[in-house]
Design a protein around this motif. Sequence first.
Motif, mmCIF file in Angstrom:
data_model
loop_
_atom_site.group_PDB
_atom_site.id
_atom_site.type_symbol
_atom_site.label_atom_id
_atom_site.label_comp_id
_atom_site.label_asym_id
_atom_site.label_seq_id
_atom_site.Cartn_x
_atom_site.Cartn_y
_atom_site.Cartn_z
ATOM 1 N N HIS A 59 1.144 -1.132 0.402
ATOM 2 C CA HIS A 59 0.461 0.167 -0.119
ATOM 3 C C HIS A 59 0.392 1.462 -0.162
ATOM 4 O O HIS A 59 0.376 2.507 -0.075
ATOM 5 C CB HIS A 59 -1.273 0.487 1.165
ATOM 6 N N SER A 60 2.230 1.039 0.136
ATOM 7 C CA SER A 60 3.023 2.376 0.650
ATOM 8 C C SER A 60 4.231 2.901 -0.711
ATOM 9 O O SER A 60 4.189 1.633 -1.721
ATOM 10 C CB SER A 60 3.456 2.979 1.898
ATOM 11 N N PHE A 61 5.036 4.116 -0.718
ATOM 12 C CA PHE A 61 5.635 4.466 -1.433
ATOM 13 C C PHE A 61 7.377 3.817 -1.381
ATOM 14 O O PHE A 61 8.163 3.691 -1.705
ATOM 15 C CB PHE A 61 5.731 4.982 -1.664
ATOM 16 N N LEU A 90 -12.525 3.366 8.528
ATOM 17 C CA LEU A 90 -12.257 2.272 7.633
ATOM 18 C C LEU A 90 -11.154 1.801 7.674
ATOM 19 O O LEU A 90 -11.468 -0.069 7.681
ATOM 20 C CB LEU A 90 -12.746 3.127 6.802
ATOM 21 N N ALA A 91 -9.961 1.686 7.206
ATOM 22 C CA ALA A 91 -9.100 1.262 7.222
ATOM 23 C C ALA A 91 -8.657 -0.007 8.879
ATOM 24 O O ALA A 91 -8.450 -0.762 8.112
ATOM 25 C CB ALA A 91 -7.506 1.819 7.355
ATOM 26 N N LEU A 92 -9.077 0.421 9.557
ATOM 27 C CA LEU A 92 -8.939 -0.255 11.147
ATOM 28 C C LEU A 92 -10.314 -1.569 11.008
ATOM 29 O O LEU A 92 -10.172 -2.597 12.165
ATOM 30 C CB LEU A 92 -9.341 0.116 12.159
ATOM 31 N N GLY A 107 -3.141 -13.301 -2.295
ATOM 32 C CA GLY A 107 -3.469 -13.775 -1.247
ATOM 33 C C GLY A 107 -3.381 -12.825 -0.680
ATOM 34 O O GLY A 107 -4.148 -13.570 0.923
ATOM 35 N N PHE A 108 -3.375 -11.517 -0.581
ATOM 36 C CA PHE A 108 -3.739 -10.369 0.066
ATOM 37 C C PHE A 108 -4.732 -9.455 -0.231
ATOM 38 O O PHE A 108 -5.579 -10.192 -0.684
ATOM 39 C CB PHE A 108 -2.235 -9.743 -0.159
ATOM 40 N N GLY A 109 -5.178 -8.988 0.869
ATOM 41 C CA GLY A 109 -6.559 -7.885 1.071
ATOM 42 C C GLY A 109 -8.165 -8.807 1.120
ATOM 43 O O GLY A 109 -8.701 -7.952 0.544
ATOM 44 N N ALA A 110 -7.455 -9.293 2.434
ATOM 45 C CA ALA A 110 -8.599 -9.988 3.245
ATOM 46 C C ALA A 110 -9.055 -8.922 4.129
ATOM 47 O O ALA A 110 -10.560 -8.358 5.054
ATOM 48 C CB ALA A 110 -8.480 -10.781 4.108
ATOM 49 N N GLY A 111 -8.845 -7.536 4.494
ATOM 50 C CA GLY A 111 -8.606 -6.163 5.169
ATOM 51 C C GLY A 111 -8.420 -7.026 6.459
ATOM 52 O O GLY A 111 -9.160 -6.400 7.600
ATOM 53 N N MET A 112 -7.567 -7.362 6.966
ATOM 54 C CA MET A 112 -7.385 -8.419 8.230
ATOM 55 C C MET A 112 -6.065 -7.464 9.385
ATOM 56 O O MET A 112 -5.903 -8.323 9.846
ATOM 57 C CB MET A 112 -7.362 -9.412 8.420
ATOM 58 N N GLY A 113 -5.130 -7.164 7.961
ATOM 59 C CA GLY A 113 -4.130 -7.046 8.798
ATOM 60 C C GLY A 113 -3.967 -5.830 10.266
ATOM 61 O O GLY A 113 -3.391 -6.410 10.858
ATOM 62 N N LEU A 114 -3.974 -4.561 10.298
ATOM 63 C CA LEU A 114 -4.919 -3.690 10.989
ATOM 64 C C LEU A 114 -5.552 -4.480 11.576
ATOM 65 O O LEU A 114 -5.018 -3.622 13.009
ATOM 66 C CB LEU A 114 -5.197 -2.327 9.973
ATOM 67 N N GLY A 132 2.994 10.286 4.431
ATOM 68 C CA GLY A 132 3.424 8.507 4.980
ATOM 69 C C GLY A 132 2.475 8.351 6.172
ATOM 70 O O GLY A 132 1.937 9.395 6.518
ATOM 71 N N THR A 133 2.939 6.779 6.671
ATOM 72 C CA THR A 133 2.179 6.754 7.829
ATOM 73 C C THR A 133 2.621 6.550 8.968
ATOM 74 O O THR A 133 3.863 5.341 8.057
ATOM 75 C CB THR A 133 1.062 5.509 7.460
ATOM 76 N N VAL A 134 2.889 6.842 9.946
ATOM 77 C CA VAL A 134 4.217 5.747 11.135
ATOM 78 C C VAL A 134 2.393 5.280 11.750
ATOM 79 O O VAL A 134 1.901 5.122 12.648
ATOM 80 C CB VAL A 134 4.512 6.798 11.400
HETATM 81 N N1 LIG Z 1 0.928 1.519 5.101
HETATM 82 C C1 LIG Z 1 -0.070 2.797 4.370
HETATM 83 N N2 LIG Z 1 -0.294 2.817 3.321
HETATM 84 C C2 LIG Z 1 -1.249 3.474 2.804
HETATM 85 N N3 LIG Z 1 -2.448 3.015 2.653
HETATM 86 C C3 LIG Z 1 -2.988 1.839 4.335
HETATM 87 C C4 LIG Z 1 -1.018 1.147 4.601
HETATM 88 N N4 LIG Z 1 -1.742 0.140 5.151
HETATM 89 C C5 LIG Z 1 -2.648 -0.026 5.226
HETATM 90 N N5 LIG Z 1 -3.531 1.085 4.339
HETATM 91 C C6 LIG Z 1 -5.262 0.648 4.233
HETATM 92 O O1 LIG Z 1 -5.833 0.304 4.712
HETATM 93 C C7 LIG Z 1 -6.310 -0.697 4.220
HETATM 94 C C8 LIG Z 1 -6.714 -2.186 5.418
HETATM 95 O O2 LIG Z 1 -5.292 -2.536 5.743
HETATM 96 P P1 LIG Z 1 -5.277 -3.481 5.733
HETATM 97 O O3 LIG Z 1 -3.899 -4.585 6.445
HETATM 98 O O4 LIG Z 1 -6.603 -3.861 7.348
HETATM 99 O O5 LIG Z 1 -5.677 -4.915 5.023
HETATM 100 P P2 LIG Z 1 -5.145 -5.134 3.551
HETATM 101 O O6 LIG Z 1 -3.824 -4.898 3.594
HETATM 102 O O7 LIG Z 1 -6.051 -4.209 1.834
HETATM 103 O O8 LIG Z 1 -5.481 -7.063 3.739
HETATM 104 P P3 LIG Z 1 -4.888 -7.882 4.493
HETATM 105 O O9 LIG Z 1 -4.076 -7.128 5.124
HETATM 106 O O10 LIG Z 1 -5.429 -8.734 5.081
HETATM 107 O O11 LIG Z 1 -4.111 -9.000 3.142
HETATM 108 C C9 LIG Z 1 -6.028 -1.419 2.943
HETATM 109 O O12 LIG Z 1 -6.505 -2.044 2.083
HETATM 110 C C10 LIG Z 1 -5.183 0.325 2.088
HETATM 111 O O13 LIG Z 1 -6.345 0.622 1.705
#
Ligand SMILES: Nc1ncnc2c1ncn2[C@@H]1O[C@H](COP(=O)(O)OP(=O)(O)OP(=O)(O)O)[C@@H](O)[C@H]1O
Length: 141
Positions: A59-61, A90-92, A107-114, A132-134
């Motif tokens: 998601h980042s540069f 929303l991202a959380l 295999g990514f993009g379930a929206g479960m990372g954060l 940027g994001t910290v």
């Molecule tokens: N470092 C980042 N920079 C910009 N956007 C981010 C960053 N991290 C997360 N996001 C945004 O927050 C959303 C949710 O992140 P999250 O990690 O929960 O899910 P995901 O990466 O889309 O899927 P998963 O982690 O389950 O593979 C991302 O889809 C993206 O839009």
Amino acid sequence: MTEGFLKRYSFNIAANDFMTAGKGSSTIKNLLKSMGINANIIRRIAIISYEAEINIVIHSFGGKLHCDLYEDKIIIMSEDVGPGIEDVDLALTEGYSTAPESIRELGFGAGMGLPNMMKYSDEFDITTSREGTVIKITILL
Ligand SMILES: Nc1ncnc2c1ncn2[C@@H]1O[C@H](COP(=O)(O)OP(=O)(O)OP(=O)(O)O)[C@@H](O)[C@H]1O
Ligand SMILES: [Mg+2]
């Protein structure tokens, strides 16, 4: 640094680099193992640092992953150089993802990372702007 600080380990994470993605978090995991840290704490930190690392890749540069050791805690910090998160609430949210189809196929993009990073942390702090994001995550020992 604040009281009890011992050492920082840092890893550069390049955008879209799926070849080396996960190296920082696995190095952190091995390091903590060699230090004899509790296995459950290592498992939480491994999940947190992997998700942070992959988010930088997808998601980042580009950015950095840090592991700061303190006497009584470990802080995992990810910092990137943009484009930032438009809507943090929303991202959380579990299941929310902006990952495109090409990323979902990997295999990514379930929206479960954060959400999982939050779940496994004792303290979770996120600051984001177009620059940027910290994310700072504290795990108490
Ligand atoms: N470092 C980042 N920079 C910009 N956007 C981010 C960053 N991290 C997360 N996001 C945004 O927050 C959303 C949710 O992140 P999250 O990690 O929960 O899910 P995901 O990466 O889309 O899927 P998963 O982690 O389950 O593979 C991302 O889809 C993206 O839009
Ligand atoms: Mg993610």
